[in-house]
Motif scaffolding. Structure first.
Motif, mmCIF file in Angstrom:
data_model
loop_
_atom_site.group_PDB
_atom_site.id
_atom_site.type_symbol
_atom_site.label_atom_id
_atom_site.label_comp_id
_atom_site.label_asym_id
_atom_site.label_seq_id
_atom_site.Cartn_x
_atom_site.Cartn_y
_atom_site.Cartn_z
ATOM 1 N N THR A 15 0.811 -1.222 0.000
ATOM 2 C CA THR A 15 0.000 0.000 0.000
ATOM 3 C C THR A 15 0.847 1.277 0.000
ATOM 4 O O THR A 15 0.405 2.309 -0.495
ATOM 5 C CB THR A 15 -0.940 0.049 1.231
ATOM 6 N N ARG A 16 2.090 1.179 0.521
ATOM 7 C CA ARG A 16 2.918 2.390 0.583
ATOM 8 C C ARG A 16 3.297 2.891 -0.813
ATOM 9 O O ARG A 16 3.714 4.023 -0.975
ATOM 10 C CB ARG A 16 4.182 2.135 1.407
ATOM 11 N N LYS A 26 4.826 -5.050 -5.292
ATOM 12 C CA LYS A 26 5.865 -4.113 -4.847
ATOM 13 C C LYS A 26 7.255 -4.710 -5.050
ATOM 14 O O LYS A 26 8.227 -3.987 -5.288
ATOM 15 C CB LYS A 26 5.650 -3.702 -3.387
ATOM 16 N N GLU A 27 7.347 -6.034 -4.984
ATOM 17 C CA GLU A 27 8.653 -6.694 -5.136
ATOM 18 C C GLU A 27 9.208 -6.563 -6.546
ATOM 19 O O GLU A 27 10.372 -6.833 -6.796
ATOM 20 C CB GLU A 27 8.542 -8.186 -4.789
ATOM 21 N N MET A 28 8.349 -6.160 -7.497
ATOM 22 C CA MET A 28 8.805 -6.012 -8.881
ATOM 23 C C MET A 28 9.227 -4.579 -9.188
ATOM 24 O O MET A 28 9.629 -4.272 -10.317
ATOM 25 C CB MET A 28 7.701 -6.438 -9.859
ATOM 26 N N ASP A 132 13.671 -5.906 1.662
ATOM 27 C CA ASP A 132 15.011 -5.461 2.045
ATOM 28 C C ASP A 132 16.056 -5.865 1.012
ATOM 29 O O ASP A 132 16.119 -7.020 0.607
ATOM 30 C CB ASP A 132 15.427 -6.111 3.373
ATOM 31 N N ILE A 133 16.888 -4.895 0.634
ATOM 32 C CA ILE A 133 18.093 -5.236 -0.120
ATOM 33 C C ILE A 133 19.254 -4.943 0.819
ATOM 34 O O ILE A 133 19.330 -3.847 1.397
ATOM 35 C CB ILE A 133 18.232 -4.380 -1.397
ATOM 36 N N ILE A 134 20.137 -5.917 0.996
ATOM 37 C CA ILE A 134 21.275 -5.713 1.894
ATOM 38 C C ILE A 134 22.558 -5.906 1.105
ATOM 39 O O ILE A 134 22.743 -6.948 0.462
ATOM 40 C CB ILE A 134 21.224 -6.683 3.089
ATOM 41 N N GLY A 255 10.688 -0.879 0.710
ATOM 42 C CA GLY A 255 9.253 -0.673 0.895
ATOM 43 C C GLY A 255 8.954 0.743 1.374
ATOM 44 O O GLY A 255 7.806 1.156 1.478
ATOM 45 N N ASP A 256 10.024 1.498 1.685
ATOM 46 C CA ASP A 256 9.894 2.877 2.142
ATOM 47 C C ASP A 256 10.344 3.783 0.980
ATOM 48 O O ASP A 256 11.401 3.564 0.392
ATOM 49 C CB ASP A 256 10.818 3.049 3.352
ATOM 50 N N LYS A 257 9.534 4.786 0.649
ATOM 51 C CA LYS A 257 9.813 5.564 -0.570
ATOM 52 C C LYS A 257 11.176 6.249 -0.550
ATOM 53 O O LYS A 257 11.901 6.255 -1.543
ATOM 54 C CB LYS A 257 8.718 6.607 -0.787
ATOM 55 N N VAL A 258 11.522 6.855 0.599
ATOM 56 C CA VAL A 258 12.805 7.568 0.667
ATOM 57 C C VAL A 258 13.970 6.576 0.503
ATOM 58 O O VAL A 258 14.911 6.813 -0.260
ATOM 59 C CB VAL A 258 12.918 8.352 1.994
ATOM 60 N N GLU A 259 13.861 5.451 1.203
ATOM 61 C CA GLU A 259 14.918 4.429 1.109
ATOM 62 C C GLU A 259 15.027 3.876 -0.307
ATOM 63 O O GLU A 259 16.108 3.553 -0.785
ATOM 64 C CB GLU A 259 14.587 3.278 2.061
#
Ligand code: G1P
Length: 287
Positions: A15-16, A26-28, A132-134, A255-259
């Motif tokens: 939803t974000r 969202k994962e795509m 998460d991408i690490i 999943g966070d827009k800024v990140e």
């Protein structure tokens, strides 16, 4: 014991990122030219995983298509003689064995993981959350696997999070065993800052003994009226000590827009073909 299986839940709504995620998982969402989920799968493979179970839901078909063969596209690239892109496209569908389980109803992260029970078959396994991408030479999941092999304990990756953000994480209370390892004393799902036992949050990487699945089964709906993985971990910790590991690496919560934007900038600055133009653009921005 070797860890070869990983569960990657991708059934969330995203939803974000609406409206982009209205018709696209969202994962795509791409970080330049690769979707976020591709990086997550790469991390799993680089950590020794050879069997991935995606927990999917409605409108996640494009993830299945992405990791499948694409004969029309491959023929098109062959005809054009574009060998470089052809290889990139073919490599994706032969990366690793992937199985798909559909979660009929979005009943929470714990419930999503539980749907993989039959496939897990009483073996220890990893869980990677799809947001998460690490970035690190030694992948975060591999760091957890090494810890698991050393101590035989379920291990969850943690990092310090800003106190005002405890409401977005499973927050731990732990006893420090060495500079990067805690014995878990408690874990609370998404507490308000004033109720949080610390500011050390679980990020989206875990390695579990198979008993976690029985523990999740025993839990009832928790925060958000959902079956929470965190509640399962708390139960597991009562039966067999769980460890929390301060992983090494840079995490982007895409999943966070800024990140998400930060991830794109950082990846562009590491990309040989684009970095000079992007640097020039950034230095030219008048703030
Ligand atoms: C989930 C977990 C939470 C964890 C977080 C990490 O929450 O429930 O314990 O800290 O992932 O990203 P979500 O982000 O799915 O709301």
């Amino acid at each position: 014991m070797e860890i070869k299986k990983a569960v990657i839940p991708v059934a969330g709504m995203g939803t974000r990122f609406l409206p982009a995620t209205k018709s696209m998982p969202k994962e795509m969402l791409p970080i330049i030219d690769k979707p976020v989920i591709h990086y997550v799968v790469e991390e799993a493979i680089a950590s020794g995983i050879d069997d991935i179970i995606f927990i999917t839901g409605r409108s996640k078909r494009s993830i299945e298509d992405y990791f499948d063969d694409s004969p029309e596209l491959e023929n098109h690239l062959k005809k054009k003689g574009n060998e470089k892109l052809l290889k990139i496209v073919q490599d994706i569908s032969s990366m690793v064995d992937i199985h798909y389980i559909r979660q009929k109803e979005a009943r929470g992260l714990g419930d999503a993981i539980l749907t993989a029970k039959k496939h897990i078959n009483e073996e220890p396994f990893a869980v990677l959350l799809g947001d998460d991408i690490i970035v690190n030479d030694k992948p975060c999941t591999k760091q957890l696997i090494d810890n698991f092999q050393k101590y035989g304990r379920s291990t969850i990756a943690v990092e310090e999070v800003p106190l005002e953000k405890t409401g977005s994480y499973g927050i731990i209370k732990g006893q420090l065993l060495n500079e990067s390892l805690y014995a878990l004393e408690d874990i609370v799902e998404k507490p308000a800052p004033e109720d949080a036992p610390s500011n050390i949050g679980a990020i989206g990487r875990y390695v579990f003994t198979p008993e976690i699945l029985d523990c999740i089964k025993e839990t009832t709906a928790g925060v958000g009226n959902e079956i929470q993985l965190t509640d399962g971990i708390r139960l597991l910790n009562e039966e067999q000590k769980v460890y929390a590991y301060k992983f090494t690496g840079k995490r982007y919560d895409t999943g966070d827009k800024v990140e998400y934007v930060k991830a794109i900038i950082d990846f562009a600055l590491c990309n040989e073909e684009m970095k000079d133009q992007i640097k020039e653009h950034i230095t030219g921005i008048k703030l």
